[in-house]
Design a protein around this motif. Sequence first.
Motif, PDB file in Angstrom:
ATOM      1  N   ALA A  53      34.192  44.141  40.455  1.00 62.01           N
ATOM      2  CA  ALA A  53      35.513  44.458  39.903  1.00 62.01           C
ATOM      3  C   ALA A  53      35.887  45.914  40.173  1.00 62.01           C
ATOM      4  O   ALA A  53      37.051  46.230  40.481  1.00 62.01           O
ATOM      5  CB  ALA A  53      35.541  44.181  38.403  1.00 62.01           C
ATOM      6  N   LEU A  58      39.894  46.424  40.497  1.00 61.56           N
ATOM      7  CA  LEU A  58      40.402  45.697  39.321  1.00 61.56           C
ATOM      8  C   LEU A  58      39.995  46.388  38.022  1.00 61.56           C
ATOM      9  O   LEU A  58      40.634  46.207  36.995  1.00 61.56           O
ATOM     10  CB  LEU A  58      39.870  44.252  39.308  1.00 61.56           C
ATOM     11  CG  LEU A  58      40.321  43.354  40.451  1.00 61.56           C
ATOM     12  CD1 LEU A  58      39.624  41.999  40.376  1.00 61.56           C
ATOM     13  CD2 LEU A  58      41.837  43.159  40.402  1.00 61.56           C
ATOM     14  N   ASP A  59      38.941  47.154  38.077  1.00 56.90           N
ATOM     15  CA  ASP A  59      38.418  47.843  36.891  1.00 56.90           C
ATOM     16  C   ASP A  59      38.436  49.340  37.185  1.00 56.90           C
ATOM     17  O   ASP A  59      37.755  49.808  38.106  1.00 56.90           O
ATOM     18  CB  ASP A  59      36.992  47.353  36.620  1.00 56.90           C
ATOM     19  CG  ASP A  59      36.419  47.956  35.347  1.00 56.90           C
ATOM     20  OD1 ASP A  59      37.011  48.935  34.825  1.00 56.90           O
ATOM     21  OD2 ASP A  59      35.384  47.449  34.873  1.00 56.90           O
ATOM     22  N   ASP A  78      48.594  53.143  40.345  1.00 50.01           N
ATOM     23  CA  ASP A  78      48.477  51.697  40.143  1.00 50.01           C
ATOM     24  C   ASP A  78      49.133  50.942  41.290  1.00 50.01           C
ATOM     25  O   ASP A  78      48.585  49.972  41.809  1.00 50.01           O
ATOM     26  CB  ASP A  78      49.144  51.299  38.820  1.00 50.01           C
ATOM     27  CG  ASP A  78      49.150  49.785  38.629  1.00 50.01           C
ATOM     28  OD1 ASP A  78      48.103  49.247  38.236  1.00 50.01           O
ATOM     29  OD2 ASP A  78      50.183  49.160  38.912  1.00 50.01           O
ATOM     30  N   ALA A  79      50.302  51.430  41.711  1.00 47.55           N
ATOM     31  CA  ALA A  79      51.037  50.730  42.766  1.00 47.55           C
ATOM     32  C   ALA A  79      50.281  50.814  44.096  1.00 47.55           C
ATOM     33  O   ALA A  79      50.187  49.820  44.829  1.00 47.55           O
ATOM     34  CB  ALA A  79      52.433  51.322  42.912  1.00 47.55           C
ATOM     35  N   ALA A  82      47.310  48.544  43.964  1.00 50.58           N
ATOM     36  CA  ALA A  82      47.735  47.148  44.082  1.00 50.58           C
ATOM     37  C   ALA A  82      48.039  46.827  45.545  1.00 50.58           C
ATOM     38  O   ALA A  82      47.695  45.751  46.046  1.00 50.58           O
ATOM     39  CB  ALA A  82      48.965  46.904  43.221  1.00 50.58           C
ATOM     40  N   ARG A  83      48.686  47.785  46.225  1.00 46.39           N
ATOM     41  CA  ARG A  83      49.010  47.573  47.640  1.00 46.39           C
ATOM     42  C   ARG A  83      47.726  47.441  48.468  1.00 46.39           C
ATOM     43  O   ARG A  83      47.620  46.585  49.343  1.00 46.39           O
ATOM     44  CB  ARG A  83      49.866  48.748  48.133  1.00 46.39           C
ATOM     45  CG  ARG A  83      50.702  48.417  49.334  1.00 46.39           C
ATOM     46  CD  ARG A  83      51.879  49.365  49.504  1.00 46.39           C
ATOM     47  NE  ARG A  83      51.546  50.763  49.346  1.00 46.39           N
ATOM     48  CZ  ARG A  83      52.045  51.551  48.407  1.00 46.39           C
ATOM     49  NH1 ARG A  83      52.904  51.065  47.539  1.00 46.39           N
ATOM     50  NH2 ARG A  83      51.706  52.819  48.330  1.00 46.39           N
ATOM     51  N   ARG A  85      44.793  46.453  47.385  1.00 47.78           N
ATOM     52  CA  ARG A  85      44.168  45.154  47.086  1.00 47.78           C
ATOM     53  C   ARG A  85      44.853  44.052  47.881  1.00 47.78           C
ATOM     54  O   ARG A  85      44.198  43.193  48.475  1.00 47.78           O
ATOM     55  CB  ARG A  85      44.304  44.831  45.592  1.00 47.78           C
ATOM     56  CG  ARG A  85      43.279  45.469  44.703  1.00 47.78           C
ATOM     57  CD  ARG A  85      43.235  44.778  43.346  1.00 47.78           C
ATOM     58  NE  ARG A  85      44.515  44.763  42.667  1.00 47.78           N
ATOM     59  CZ  ARG A  85      44.925  45.672  41.803  1.00 47.78           C
ATOM     60  NH1 ARG A  85      44.149  46.716  41.528  1.00 47.78           N
ATOM     61  NH2 ARG A  85      46.097  45.580  41.222  1.00 47.78           N
ATOM     62  N   GLY A  86      46.180  44.104  47.871  1.00 46.06           N
ATOM     63  CA  GLY A  86      46.934  43.045  48.546  1.00 46.06           C
ATOM     64  C   GLY A  86      46.706  43.027  50.043  1.00 46.06           C
ATOM     65  O   GLY A  86      46.610  41.964  50.654  1.00 46.06           O
ATOM     66  N   PHE A  91      39.935  38.105  47.246  1.00 44.77           N
ATOM     67  CA  PHE A  91      38.992  37.791  46.168  1.00 44.77           C
ATOM     68  C   PHE A  91      38.720  36.288  46.131  1.00 44.77           C
ATOM     69  O   PHE A  91      39.641  35.477  46.247  1.00 44.77           O
ATOM     70  CB  PHE A  91      39.573  38.191  44.804  1.00 44.77           C
ATOM     71  CG  PHE A  91      39.643  39.676  44.573  1.00 44.77           C
ATOM     72  CD1 PHE A  91      38.554  40.359  44.021  1.00 44.77           C
ATOM     73  CD2 PHE A  91      40.779  40.400  44.883  1.00 44.77           C
ATOM     74  CE1 PHE A  91      38.627  41.728  43.788  1.00 44.77           C
ATOM     75  CE2 PHE A  91      40.853  41.753  44.662  1.00 44.77           C
ATOM     76  CZ  PHE A  91      39.777  42.435  44.109  1.00 44.77           C
ATOM     77  N   PHE A  93      36.661  33.650  43.479  1.00 43.52           N
ATOM     78  CA  PHE A  93      36.027  33.649  42.163  1.00 43.52           C
ATOM     79  C   PHE A  93      35.225  32.370  41.934  1.00 43.52           C
ATOM     80  O   PHE A  93      35.505  31.330  42.534  1.00 43.52           O
ATOM     81  CB  PHE A  93      37.095  33.759  41.070  1.00 43.52           C
ATOM     82  CG  PHE A  93      38.017  34.932  41.246  1.00 43.52           C
ATOM     83  CD1 PHE A  93      37.630  36.209  40.857  1.00 43.52           C
ATOM     84  CD2 PHE A  93      39.272  34.760  41.815  1.00 43.52           C
ATOM     85  CE1 PHE A  93      38.491  37.285  41.026  1.00 43.52           C
ATOM     86  CE2 PHE A  93      40.124  35.832  41.992  1.00 43.52           C
ATOM     87  CZ  PHE A  93      39.737  37.105  41.601  1.00 43.52           C
ATOM     88  N   HIS A  97      40.257  30.101  39.957  1.00 40.58           N
ATOM     89  CA  HIS A  97      41.520  30.672  39.468  1.00 40.58           C
ATOM     90  C   HIS A  97      42.719  30.197  40.276  1.00 40.58           C
ATOM     91  O   HIS A  97      43.565  30.981  40.704  1.00 40.58           O
ATOM     92  CB  HIS A  97      41.458  32.200  39.435  1.00 40.58           C
ATOM     93  CG  HIS A  97      40.587  32.713  38.332  1.00 40.58           C
ATOM     94  ND1 HIS A  97      40.818  32.443  37.010  1.00 40.58           N
ATOM     95  CD2 HIS A  97      39.447  33.449  38.370  1.00 40.58           C
ATOM     96  CE1 HIS A  97      39.873  32.996  36.261  1.00 40.58           C
ATOM     97  NE2 HIS A  97      39.012  33.618  37.058  1.00 40.58           N
ATOM     98  N   PRO A 111      49.703  35.138  47.259  1.00 36.68           N
ATOM     99  CA  PRO A 111      49.656  36.592  47.553  1.00 36.68           C
ATOM    100  C   PRO A 111      50.911  37.098  48.270  1.00 36.68           C
ATOM    101  O   PRO A 111      51.266  38.266  48.144  1.00 36.68           O
ATOM    102  CB  PRO A 111      48.419  36.734  48.449  1.00 36.68           C
ATOM    103  CG  PRO A 111      47.575  35.547  48.112  1.00 36.68           C
ATOM    104  CD  PRO A 111      48.535  34.445  47.819  1.00 36.68           C
TER     105      PRO A 111
END
Lengths: 232, 463
Positions: A53, A58-59, A78-79, A82-83, A85-86, A91, A93, A97, A111
């Motif tokens: 994570a 994510l963490d 944060d933005a 997020a970019r 990650r995208g 991911f 799991f 999910h 996504p």
Amino acid sequence: MNVAAIRTRGLGRVHDGGRDARRALVDVEIVIEEGEFVCVLGPSGSGKSTLLAVIGGLDRGYEGQVELYGQDLGRMSDAALARLRGERIGFVFQHFHLLHHLTVIENVTTPALFDPRGDEHACLARAKQLLERLGLADRAGDTPAELSGGQRQRVAIARALLRKPKLLLCDEPTGNLDADTGARIIELFEELHREEGLTIVAVTHEERLARAATRILRLKEGRVDTSNEEPA
Amino acid sequence: MKLAALVRLVRRDLARARRALAGSAFGITAGTATLVFFLALGLGVRAVLLGEVFPIDRIELEPPKAKDPGLLGLLLGGGGEPPGISPDDVAKLGALPGALRVRPKLSFAFPASARGGREIIGHDVGAGELPGDGIDPALAANDVKPGLFVDPLDTPGPACTDDAVCTGGAYCERATDAAEGRCSAPVPAIVSRYLVEIFDKSIAPAHGFPAVGETLLGRAQGLTFTIRLGESLLGRAKQGSPRTIKARIVGISGSATDLGLTFPLGVVRRWNREFGGQRAAERYSSAVVEASSGAEVAGIIDAGARMGLSPKDTRARDVSVLVSGVMALLSLVAGIVLVVSASSITQTFRALVLERRAEIALYRAVGATAGEIGAWTVSLAAVVGLFAGAVGLLVARILAFLADGAAAEKLPDFPFKPDTFFAFPWWLWLLGMGFSILFSVLGAIGPARAAAKVDPARALAGS
């Protein structure tokens, strides 16, 4: 100089539970190069999922430093995170999910909803191509409830691959599957690693998955157990 | 996130959570319907009261009344003359900020009586005492056909000494002591709606006469009166010789005096000079100031007060304040309904966010920013507000329609009874919709923040 896919320095993570604060990660220093297939092994509660994570952005409640492709996650907004990650991370799991109110193709294209530069038609074509490759082309209009566990995980993998990530982070990807289905998923990871040069980090209890990896990283009580670090 | 993606997310939510969302939207619908219904009612009632009963965009200012002479004054020769408004004061009023134009009025400075009405009522009726005034014809321009409400001597007929030489319904307009006069068409007069209402609702039923409201409008040119100038039931004018002229009703106007007849200003000025003297012809009895908007009226009243002038009728202001107060109260009630509804939205969305923590976490994992998650939640609330608002507006309109129908059927006829008690201007629709969306969004802000703060790692781990 090559930039590592993942680099951590003095990584620590305390799960705040009031008086029961627990140190999930302690001074973790790891480097994972691009193209590696690394399995993180360790007993329950050793910090494997927490590590995944944290390096997946994510963490953010960690101490120390985490770099992804040379970018310090702690310094990113944060933005921006997020970019990242995208665009670079996929991911997978243990519990898939998947969104049960959507069809398979809609799940795979999820996504793309958060891709500001995405092209709808190209995205749909990519999703169909992935389903074809994963043997799910004829299930595109079904809902997850109509699929087997293995099929669901393949849908989740297709979703993870939609935006062509460079890094695949898998948390117990075979943990909910029977032996045969799990084996096919492991083969799929091997294929993706081999053919597309994906960097894969998988957290698992599964020895078979560990055997498919190019390197094994063991965690014990939140620390990297270097005594047993070994190539697979 | 692209707008199309946001729309897709919201559309999916509407499909799968429609029951929960409909439940939370019910309150917003009720609040919007209440708000719009009461505002429309207030606007409608105010439009009737201020538009027809007490026009508020114009204010009539008049000088102080003549001083009470007291008992001694009466014994020594009667009361003082009213001061009137000078032409200079009229010009000053016209220059006030917010004043569009000023229309002076001149009341009769002499006694008069009237008789007529055969064309409509069947036989002549009389008024032993006829109040009257003169106004600038432009004041009645919207109520009377062009060219009807003008001084007949603007286009005088042939010279005459008596009515016998005048033809075609004309009479000889010959002032006291004048060697000859001019044949004149009957002097045009207008009456107030108030007078017509009083006649139709009180006088006509008492005497068995037909109502004249609509008939009068249709046959305005046919209704003629004879007026005795300088003489009435109560006495004669101080100067001049009483004489009889012909008058003709040409329309109904809000500018007409409530009780009596209203003539073109030039006519009354001429008669006042003849029967009341030069001063009576030059000093106006009041002045109507037309304001550029209702908001300017208060300032004009203040400026008039500094010139010694006061509003002839403060009922308009009182009614305006009363209606505004009632509207504010009812809007407050509707506002409370909306606030309570917003809390219902909050509860529903909080439950949705709680239920969807894993989904939100997944979106975060695949690239959604916290802001996009918040925007998604707020957008969903806005769309719920949009639907709820649309239904609320529809409900308000239907309720208004039903209320109008019930009023038409159940309420007894009364003066100025309107066809509708409601007004739905375009901005009221926007306002209703705006409030609906606003309160929905306000209710969803807390849950949206909670959604944006969902810890993806914990939510995906299932803890």
